[in-house]
Design a protein around this motif. Structure first.
Motif, mmCIF file in Angstrom:
data_model
loop_
_atom_site.group_PDB
_atom_site.id
_atom_site.type_symbol
_atom_site.label_atom_id
_atom_site.label_comp_id
_atom_site.label_asym_id
_atom_site.label_seq_id
_atom_site.Cartn_x
_atom_site.Cartn_y
_atom_site.Cartn_z
ATOM 1 N N TRP A 22 0.895 -1.278 0.146
ATOM 2 C CA TRP A 22 0.032 -0.025 0.053
ATOM 3 C C TRP A 22 0.925 1.156 0.210
ATOM 4 O O TRP A 22 1.139 2.182 1.021
ATOM 5 C CB TRP A 22 -0.866 -0.033 1.263
ATOM 6 N N ASP A 24 2.358 4.796 -2.460
ATOM 7 C CA ASP A 24 1.669 5.718 -3.528
ATOM 8 C C ASP A 24 1.636 5.105 -4.908
ATOM 9 O O ASP A 24 2.502 4.489 -5.248
ATOM 10 C CB ASP A 24 2.767 7.069 -3.518
ATOM 11 N N CYS A 25 0.839 5.463 -5.634
ATOM 12 C CA CYS A 25 0.716 4.956 -6.810
ATOM 13 C C CYS A 25 1.298 6.012 -8.000
ATOM 14 O O CYS A 25 0.546 6.296 -8.805
ATOM 15 C CB CYS A 25 -0.807 4.823 -7.048
ATOM 16 N N GLU A 30 6.045 2.718 -6.857
ATOM 17 C CA GLU A 30 6.262 1.262 -7.303
ATOM 18 C C GLU A 30 7.730 0.710 -7.068
ATOM 19 O O GLU A 30 8.038 -0.127 -6.346
ATOM 20 C CB GLU A 30 6.237 1.450 -8.695
ATOM 21 N N ARG A 51 -0.277 -5.712 -5.238
ATOM 22 C CA ARG A 51 -0.168 -4.279 -4.995
ATOM 23 C C ARG A 51 -1.550 -3.655 -4.946
ATOM 24 O O ARG A 51 -2.312 -3.981 -5.839
ATOM 25 C CB ARG A 51 0.557 -3.893 -6.181
ATOM 26 N N GLN A 53 -3.978 -0.420 -5.566
ATOM 27 C CA GLN A 53 -3.811 1.038 -6.394
ATOM 28 C C GLN A 53 -4.849 1.588 -6.091
ATOM 29 O O GLN A 53 -6.074 1.317 -5.893
ATOM 30 C CB GLN A 53 -3.706 0.700 -7.862
ATOM 31 N N SER A 55 -6.219 6.131 -5.041
ATOM 32 C CA SER A 55 -5.906 7.696 -5.711
ATOM 33 C C SER A 55 -6.235 8.413 -4.374
ATOM 34 O O SER A 55 -5.721 9.715 -4.111
ATOM 35 C CB SER A 55 -6.373 8.126 -6.827
ATOM 36 N N ALA A 65 -9.532 -0.736 -4.137
ATOM 37 C CA ALA A 65 -8.020 -1.270 -4.358
ATOM 38 C C ALA A 65 -8.100 -2.778 -3.878
ATOM 39 O O ALA A 65 -7.290 -3.195 -4.372
ATOM 40 C CB ALA A 65 -7.216 -0.244 -3.430
#
Length: 81
Positions: A22, A24-25, A30, A51, A53, A55, A65
C-alpha cells in the motif's frame, strides 16, 4: 532508522503468507514497493505479493483497491532508477 525498518519487515514477513503493498501509486511508490519486496522475500520466499492501487484514502477507494489487487510492476519501478 532504515535498518530497524528492514528488521521489522523481515520479522513480519516470516509470520505471514501474503504481502499487500500500500504505497503511493506513482513510479517512486512502485520503486519503493520492490525494495520492500526484496527485504520481505529474503525472509520468506513463499510470500504471495500483490499491490493495491488507490488515488485517495477514502472508504470507497480503499475497498476498491482491495478488491482489485494487481502485481507490482517492475517496468514502472525501473523508470525511477
Amino acid at each position: 532508522d532504515n535498518a530497524g525498518i528492514a528488521r521489522n519487515l523481515q520479522v513480519q514477513a516470516r509470520r505471514c503468507s501474503h504481502l499487500i503493498l500500500w504505497l503511493d501509486c506513482d513510479r517512486e511508490g512502485e520503486n519503493i514497493s520492490f525494495e520492500v519486496v526484496k527485504i520481505c522475500t529474503d525472509a520468506n520466499p513463499r510470500l504471495t505479493i500483490r499491490r493495491a492501487q488507490f488515488s485517495a484514502v477514502t472508504h470507497t477507494d480503499i475497498h476498491r483497491a482491495m478488491r482489485n489487487l494487481v502485481d507490482p510492476n517492475q517496468n514502472v519501478a525501473d523508470a525511477v532508477d
